[in-house]
Design a protein around this motif. Structure first.
Motif, PDB file in Angstrom:
ATOM      1  N   VAL A 134       0.853  -1.190   0.000  1.00 49.34           N
ATOM      2  CA  VAL A 134       0.000   0.000   0.000  1.00 49.34           C
ATOM      3  C   VAL A 134       0.887   1.238   0.000  1.00 49.34           C
ATOM      4  CG1 VAL A 134      -1.727   1.317   1.292  1.00 49.34           C
ATOM      5  CG2 VAL A 134      -1.867  -1.180   1.195  1.00 49.34           C
ATOM      6  N   ASN A 135       0.573   2.208  -0.827  1.00 43.51           N
ATOM      7  CA  ASN A 135       1.347   3.443  -0.893  1.00 43.51           C
ATOM      8  C   ASN A 135       1.041   4.342   0.298  1.00 43.51           C
ATOM      9  OD1 ASN A 135       2.559   2.808  -3.390  1.00 43.51           O
ATOM     10  ND2 ASN A 135       0.789   3.604  -4.506  1.00 43.51           N
ATOM     11  N   TYR A 136       2.082   4.939   0.842  1.00 43.04           N
ATOM     12  CA  TYR A 136       1.925   5.880   1.957  1.00 43.04           C
ATOM     13  C   TYR A 136       0.977   7.013   1.571  1.00 43.04           C
ATOM     14  CZ  TYR A 136       3.417   9.284   5.541  1.00 43.04           C
ATOM     15  OH  TYR A 136       3.455  10.194   6.557  1.00 43.04           O
ATOM     16  N   SER A 137       1.041   7.432   0.316  1.00 39.72           N
ATOM     17  CA  SER A 137       0.209   8.547  -0.144  1.00 39.72           C
ATOM     18  C   SER A 137      -1.262   8.178  -0.284  1.00 39.72           C
ATOM     19  CB  SER A 137       0.728   9.063  -1.497  1.00 39.72           C
ATOM     20  OG  SER A 137       0.728   8.016  -2.456  1.00 39.72           O
ATOM     21  N   ASP A 138      -1.598   6.890  -0.160  1.00 39.48           N
ATOM     22  CA  ASP A 138      -2.982   6.453  -0.320  1.00 39.48           C
ATOM     23  C   ASP A 138      -3.808   6.565   0.955  1.00 39.48           C
ATOM     24  OD1 ASP A 138      -2.647   5.898  -2.989  1.00 39.48           O
ATOM     25  OD2 ASP A 138      -2.239   3.759  -2.688  1.00 39.48           O
ATOM     26  N   ILE A 139      -3.147   6.913   2.069  1.00 37.40           N
ATOM     27  CA  ILE A 139      -3.882   7.116   3.312  1.00 37.40           C
ATOM     28  C   ILE A 139      -3.744   8.574   3.736  1.00 37.40           C
ATOM     29  CG2 ILE A 139      -3.500   4.731   4.024  1.00 37.40           C
ATOM     30  CD1 ILE A 139      -1.469   5.801   6.046  1.00 37.40           C
ATOM     31  N   GLU A 140      -4.611   9.007   4.625  1.00 37.63           N
ATOM     32  CA  GLU A 140      -4.552  10.380   5.129  1.00 37.63           C
ATOM     33  C   GLU A 140      -3.941  10.359   6.521  1.00 37.63           C
ATOM     34  OE1 GLU A 140      -7.433  14.190   6.248  1.00 37.63           O
ATOM     35  OE2 GLU A 140      -8.258  12.505   5.084  1.00 37.63           O
ATOM     36  N   VAL A 141      -2.699  10.791   6.613  1.00 34.73           N
ATOM     37  CA  VAL A 141      -2.003  10.800   7.898  1.00 34.73           C
ATOM     38  C   VAL A 141      -2.335  12.091   8.633  1.00 34.73           C
ATOM     39  CG1 VAL A 141       0.221  10.667   9.061  1.00 34.73           C
ATOM     40  CG2 VAL A 141      -0.151   9.390   6.944  1.00 34.73           C
ATOM     41  N   VAL A 142      -2.775  11.959   9.882  1.00 36.26           N
ATOM     42  CA  VAL A 142      -3.132  13.103  10.717  1.00 36.26           C
ATOM     43  C   VAL A 142      -2.103  13.197  11.837  1.00 36.26           C
ATOM     44  CG1 VAL A 142      -4.912  14.147  12.167  1.00 36.26           C
ATOM     45  CG2 VAL A 142      -5.573  12.737  10.194  1.00 36.26           C
ATOM     46  N   PHE A 143      -1.357  14.288  11.887  1.00 33.91           N
ATOM     47  CA  PHE A 143      -0.274  14.432  12.858  1.00 33.91           C
ATOM     48  C   PHE A 143      -0.798  15.014  14.164  1.00 33.91           C
ATOM     49  CE2 PHE A 143       2.159  14.940   8.760  1.00 33.91           C
ATOM     50  CZ  PHE A 143       2.667  13.656   8.785  1.00 33.91           C
ATOM     51  N   LEU A 144      -0.762  14.198  15.218  1.00 31.00           N
ATOM     52  CA  LEU A 144      -1.251  14.606  16.531  1.00 31.00           C
ATOM     53  C   LEU A 144      -0.366  14.009  17.626  1.00 31.00           C
ATOM     54  CD1 LEU A 144      -5.076  13.884  16.040  1.00 31.00           C
ATOM     55  CD2 LEU A 144      -4.012  16.151  16.159  1.00 31.00           C
ATOM     56  N   PRO A 145      -0.098  14.757  18.705  1.00 32.67           N
ATOM     57  CA  PRO A 145       0.606  14.180  19.850  1.00 32.67           C
ATOM     58  C   PRO A 145      -0.318  13.194  20.555  1.00 32.67           C
ATOM     59  CG  PRO A 145      -0.135  16.399  20.352  1.00 32.67           C
ATOM     60  CD  PRO A 145      -0.426  16.181  18.900  1.00 32.67           C
ATOM     61  N   PRO A 146       0.231  12.335  21.429  1.00 36.11           N
ATOM     62  CA  PRO A 146      -0.555  11.248  22.002  1.00 36.11           C
ATOM     63  C   PRO A 146      -1.896  11.637  22.632  1.00 36.11           C
ATOM     64  CG  PRO A 146       1.745  10.880  22.463  1.00 36.11           C
ATOM     65  CD  PRO A 146       1.654  12.232  21.804  1.00 36.11           C
ATOM     66  N   ALA A 147      -1.924  12.667  23.455  1.00 37.79           N
ATOM     67  CA  ALA A 147      -3.176  13.028  24.127  1.00 37.79           C
ATOM     68  C   ALA A 147      -4.251  13.434  23.122  1.00 37.79           C
ATOM     69  CB  ALA A 147      -2.931  14.152  25.128  1.00 37.79           C
ATOM     70  N   ASP A 148      -3.873  14.251  22.151  1.00 33.83           N
ATOM     71  CA  ASP A 148      -4.833  14.685  21.140  1.00 33.83           C
ATOM     72  C   ASP A 148      -5.239  13.532  20.237  1.00 33.83           C
ATOM     73  OD1 ASP A 148      -4.694  17.241  22.158  1.00 33.83           O
ATOM     74  OD2 ASP A 148      -3.214  17.931  20.696  1.00 33.83           O
TER      75      ASP A 148
END
Length: 323
Positions: free
Chosen positions: A167-181
């Motif tokens: 699976v291509n990395y670009s095929d998913i939507e990565v959401v950058f959040l620290p652990p608590a959030d």
């Protein structure tokens, strides 16, 4: 050219945010043991749960450093990227992270050096999905939102898992959040999966009955890496030796006293003992000097991140050693 500039600017914006976060944490969380005017001080950055945190809570380092006429100052960080940004700006001398944060930090010009690392703990990080999720494989993540702390070890776990399943990395939507959030987003259903490390992994899994889609077994090594600023490491090798020796000593104790470790850490971390007992069962112990093989493994991670345009330029990891 425009896409490269946009990618670089996004990366620079991220690093600015990380730097601001790190400085806020430094201002809020510094804690010194017996510090007075004129004392020599080693400033240790730490994250919740790992061996350095166990050493802090159990004690003993201050007494060993006193023989060298040093005091210790402990500064807590929410993750490795924030810790290494503090090292980059000269606010700490020594710290620990997973494998991935030093790659991002070196790419940003941080004057870090690798000192040692733990044994492998691939089961100490995982990709969680809600208990009733239809996600059963990497292919089911296509088009889905996946939360993680950018630049952390779990970032590499996600990359390797997707790669292993084609699976291509670009095929998913990565959401950058620290652990608590990220946990809040995970529990509210605002993200479909969460890539996270211990002890947040066990705490969330046991509290929400989340399902482990995959852990790091067979995908990543998941070392805990010990680092210092180059200037400090070169000028204070005796202090570095004491710190690493004390981490190794507390690791040997912790390995044989995991229930006691969970009891020790629970009030400091605000995490229940059963979650910590499970988290501790997923990790390995001990301190191992940095070797050529370790640097080669780090170089592979760096090359992967560069290929994915997660760092703006190629780096030579061997330059971050004292050789």
């Amino acid at each position: 050219m425009r896409s490269k500039r946009k990618s670089f600017m996004n990366w620079k914006t991220l690093m600015s945010v990380v730097m601001i976060t790190a400085m806020v944490v430094i201002a809020a969380c510094g804690n010194s043991e017996g510090k007075s005017s004129g004392d020599k001080v080693v400033r240790i950055g730490y994250q919740k749960y790992a061996s350095v945190n166990i050493l802090k809570e159990r004690g003993g380092l201050a007494e060993k450093l006193a023989d060298l006429k040093y005091k210790v100052e402990w500064i807590e960080f929410p993750g490795g990227p924030q810790l290494l940004e503090a090292l980059n700006v000269g606010s700490i001398d020594f710290g620990h992270t997973g494998e991935a944060p030093p790659i991002f930090a070196q790419a940003a010009g941080a004057p870090l050096v690798y000192l040692a690392h733990s044994n492998e703990s691939p089961k100490a990080e995982s990709i969680l999905v809600p208990k009733d999720s239809n996600i059963q494989s990497a292919k089911d993540l296509v088009g889905k939102k996946v939360a993680l702390n950018k630049g952390s070890n779990v970032h590499y776990l996600l990359v390797k898992y997707l790669e292993s399943e084609g699976v291509n990395y670009s095929d998913i939507e990565v959401v950058f959040l620290p652990p608590a959030d990220a946990r809040a987003a995970f529990e509210s259903g605002n993200v479909d999966a969460w890539v996270i490390w211990e002890p947040f992994y066990s705490a969330a899994q046991l509290a929400t009955e989340a399902r482990v889609l995959v852990d790091g077994e067979g995908l990543v090594k998941n070392y805990e890496i010990y680092l210092a600023s180059r200037d400090f490491a070169k000028a204070h090798d005796e202090v570095i030796k004491v710190i690493l020796d004390q981490i190794d000593e507390v690791d040997q104790w912790a390995q044989n006293n995991q229930a006691e470790v969970a009891k020790l850490l629970s009030p400091a971390l605000g995490i229940d003992e059963p979650s910590l007992v499970q988290a501790l069962s997923h990790r390995s112990w001990g301190v191992i000097p940095i070797s050529d093989d370790t640097i080669a493994a780090q170089q592979s991670i760096a090359d992967t991140f560069f290929d994915l345009k997660l760092i703006p330029e190629a780096i030579n990891v061997s330059e971050a050693t004292l050789k």
